[in-house]
Design a protein around this motif. Structure first.
Motif, PDB file in Angstrom:
ATOM      1  N   VAL A 247       0.841  -1.207   0.000  1.00  7.99           N
ATOM      2  CA  VAL A 247       0.000   0.000   0.000  1.00  7.99           C
ATOM      3  C   VAL A 247       0.872   1.251   0.000  1.00  7.99           C
ATOM      4  O   VAL A 247       0.597   2.223  -0.712  1.00  7.99           O
ATOM      5  N   ASP A 250       2.205   2.003  -3.321  1.00  5.07           N
ATOM      6  CA  ASP A 250       1.232   2.676  -4.178  1.00  5.07           C
ATOM      7  C   ASP A 250       1.330   4.190  -4.013  1.00  5.07           C
ATOM      8  O   ASP A 250       1.244   4.949  -4.982  1.00  5.07           O
ATOM      9  N   TYR A 357     -10.293   0.225 -10.305  1.00  3.14           N
ATOM     10  CA  TYR A 357     -10.593  -0.345  -8.986  1.00  3.14           C
ATOM     11  C   TYR A 357     -11.836  -1.238  -9.042  1.00  3.14           C
ATOM     12  O   TYR A 357     -11.933  -2.226  -8.315  1.00  3.14           O
ATOM     13  N   ASN A 394       1.913  -7.625  -7.219  1.00  2.00           N
ATOM     14  CA  ASN A 394       1.406  -6.255  -7.276  1.00  2.00           C
ATOM     15  C   ASN A 394       2.526  -5.261  -7.580  1.00  2.00           C
ATOM     16  O   ASN A 394       2.375  -4.361  -8.422  1.00  2.00           O
ATOM     17  N   SER A 416      -3.636  -3.212  -8.248  1.00  2.00           N
ATOM     18  CA  SER A 416      -4.308  -3.629  -7.008  1.00  2.00           C
ATOM     19  C   SER A 416      -5.442  -4.604  -7.304  1.00  2.00           C
ATOM     20  O   SER A 416      -5.622  -5.603  -6.597  1.00  2.00           O
TER      21      SER A 416
END
Length: 526
Positions: A247, A250, A357, A394, A416
């Motif tokens: 995360v 990202d 997403y 990822n 993601s």
């Protein structure tokens, strides 16, 4: 409490929270926009939330809830509360010095989390100041998560599910009320985060006392049960830490992109989190304590049936939600957020990320339904190994999409989503091989019919989008009315087709309302 009623309770209050979250994000987008102040605040807000998922919803919850359920089942409520108080003391012993350390080291933390901000001293300094204000939120929300695990363990789901509303109210109130008296709106929003965490902690502390599981501060002791908690939590903590690294990466990737990319991903993720929060989190919250109790009591068939019904319930809502968000991404971002300092260029960036997403919604909901099958059996290692594999994938996809294509922030969102699909598939394969999850005829049949109902809804929305294109191009009440009409139309068409195809029936609706002694859903071979 039946599984269906538990999911409905948690999902209903989570929906209320997400609606309030939309109001909050509309206020934030109008006041903060998507410039340097917004990027600085979002980085600061993400920081305690990264560790929150490690200490609260992640490792600690996954290990604590099954052990608390075991104590309730085997030794009664009094012994379970004694164990919870010891866990509470140990959690505080870790959280307080950790939080103080990171507040003092905030410049270095921000440099690691968002290195792209280092070239902009103004934004970097704001992120450091905002981070120091927001970080106490971690202590309050982690303790609140422990209280929530206790309340869920005794089937008090409503008090826990309504808690996030307090954070949204605090953020809206401080941004609107304090901004005129502070240098910029980022300070007001940061104060709102800390205040919201305090209110959530206080609300659940009072709820625990009212429901007979009151917490007291005791001296930390490394008892046998606490040692078991640490043993179970450690693999999840490692996996959670790895997940949070993903995360954080990202944010690192986004900080290297043009200004506004961090904010675009944030607003897109907020909309994508609505169905995930309402359905996925509701399923995971209700399913874990139920499976833990049933497996402890030797009710393996009932546990299997409930896991199948949870997956069925998740697909019923996540599949149409994913398709609708993908189709409505641009008008949804425009109508909800294109106000004040949030302009058309910001809408375009956020809409692309939202569509990406949306692809990942079904697997993320499935993960919430599948992981309790491991945690309820006190297996925290297998999800760890799978999570690490997905994180590596990822990171590789992020690098490929950002440097090998022109996808920019859309590539981050797409990576993601694809890693979420990998996670769900691997979890399902392991459970199937162990015979700890066997899809029944009803799940397989209804999943196919849900796909058909979703396709029918998608075709209807496509026609309606063409007809309402002029109205949806306006970020005002006309556009909002058109968007709301599309959402109602999509829900009605999907619901109607689901009933016609036999995915939903009156027996299911009665099941969601009643509270039988057994938590097993009504039988239906189809």
């Amino acid at each position: 409490m039946s599984l269906g009623r538990s999911i409905t309770t948690v999902g209903g209050f989570t929906l209320l929270s997400r609606i309030m979250g939309f109001v909050r994000d509309i206020v934030l987008s109008a006041v903060l926009g998507s410039g340097p102040v917004a990027d600085a605040f979002i980085v600061a807000f993400k920081l305690p939330n990264l560790f929150r998922r490690l200490f609260a919803e992640g490792a600690f919850s996954a290990a604590f809830v099954p052990l608390f359920a075991r104590e309730l089942q085997g030794h009664g409520r009094e012994e379970a509360v004694v164990f919870a108080r010891q866990a509470h003391a140990c959690l505080l012993l870790i959280l307080v010095p950790f939080s103080v350390l990171l507040i003092l080291a905030m410049p270095g933390v921000i440099s690691l989390l968002a290195p792209g901000l280092s070239g902009d001293p103004f934004t970097f300094d704001l992120a450091v100041q905002f981070g120091r204000i927001t970080f106490p939120y971690l202590i309050f929300i982690s303790l609140a998560s422990l209280y929530g695990g206790m309340l869920n363990g005794i089937d008090r789901f409503a008090e826990v599910a309504v808690t996030p509303v307090l954070l949204n109210i605090a953020l809206i109130g401080t941004v609107l009320g304090l901004t005129p008296f502070l240098p910029n709106s980022g300070y007001a929003a940061s104060i709102g985060v800390a205040l919201g965490g305090f209110l959530q902690w206080l609300w659940l502390l009072i709820s625990c006392r009212r429901d007979g599981v009151g917490m007291k501060f005791v001296r930390p002791r490394y008892t046998r049960r606490v040692a078991q908690l640490v043993k179970l939590a450690t693999p999840v903590a490692i996996g959670g830490g790895a997940q949070q690294i993903s995360v954080m990466l990202d944010v690192v990737w986004a900080s290297l992109l043009p200004a506004g990319s961090i904010a675009a991903l944030y607003y897109a993720d907020r909309i994508a989190q609505l169905p995930l929060g309402v359905v996925g989190i509701a399923i995971g919250t209700a399913l874990l304590p139920l499976l833990a109790r049933q497996l402890r009591a030797g009710q393996n068939e009932a546990a299997m049936a409930n896991q199948n019904r949870a997956i069925e319930f998740g697909l019923l809502f996540s599949l149409p939600s994913a398709l609708a968000l993908w189709q409505l991404a641009e008008p949804m971002i425009r109508v909800l957020f294109e106000h004040g300092r949030f302009g058309p260029a910001d809408t375009s960036r956020a809409a692309g990320a939202l569509a990406a997403y949306a692809i990942g919604l079904p697997p993320f909901v499935l993960v919430k339904a599948l992981t309790p099958g491991f945690f309820a059996r006190e297996d925290t290692r297998t999800p760890l190994y799978i999570a690490i594999a997905c994180i590596v994938a990822n990171v590789a996809m992020n690098a490929a999409f950002i440097y090998g294509t022109a996808l920019a922030q859309v590539g981050i969102a797409l990576a993601s989503s694809l890693s979420g699909w990998l996670n769900a598939v691997l979890l399902a394969i392991v459970l199937l091989r162990r015979r700890q999850w066997v899809p029944d005829r009803r799940l397989l049949s209804r999943s196919l019919r849900t796909l058909a109902a979703t396709a029918g809804m998608g075709a209807t929305l496509w026609i309606a989008l063409i007809a309402l294109k002029p109205a949806l191009s306006r970020p005002d009440l006309t556009g909002f009315a058109a968007l709301l009409g599309l959402c109602v139309l999509g829900a009605a068409v999907h619901g109607g087709l689901a009933v016609l195809l036999g995915v939903l029936n009156l027996a299911d609706l009665r099941f969601l309302r009643r509270q039988p002694n057994s938590a097993t859903p009504p039988a239906d071979p189809a």
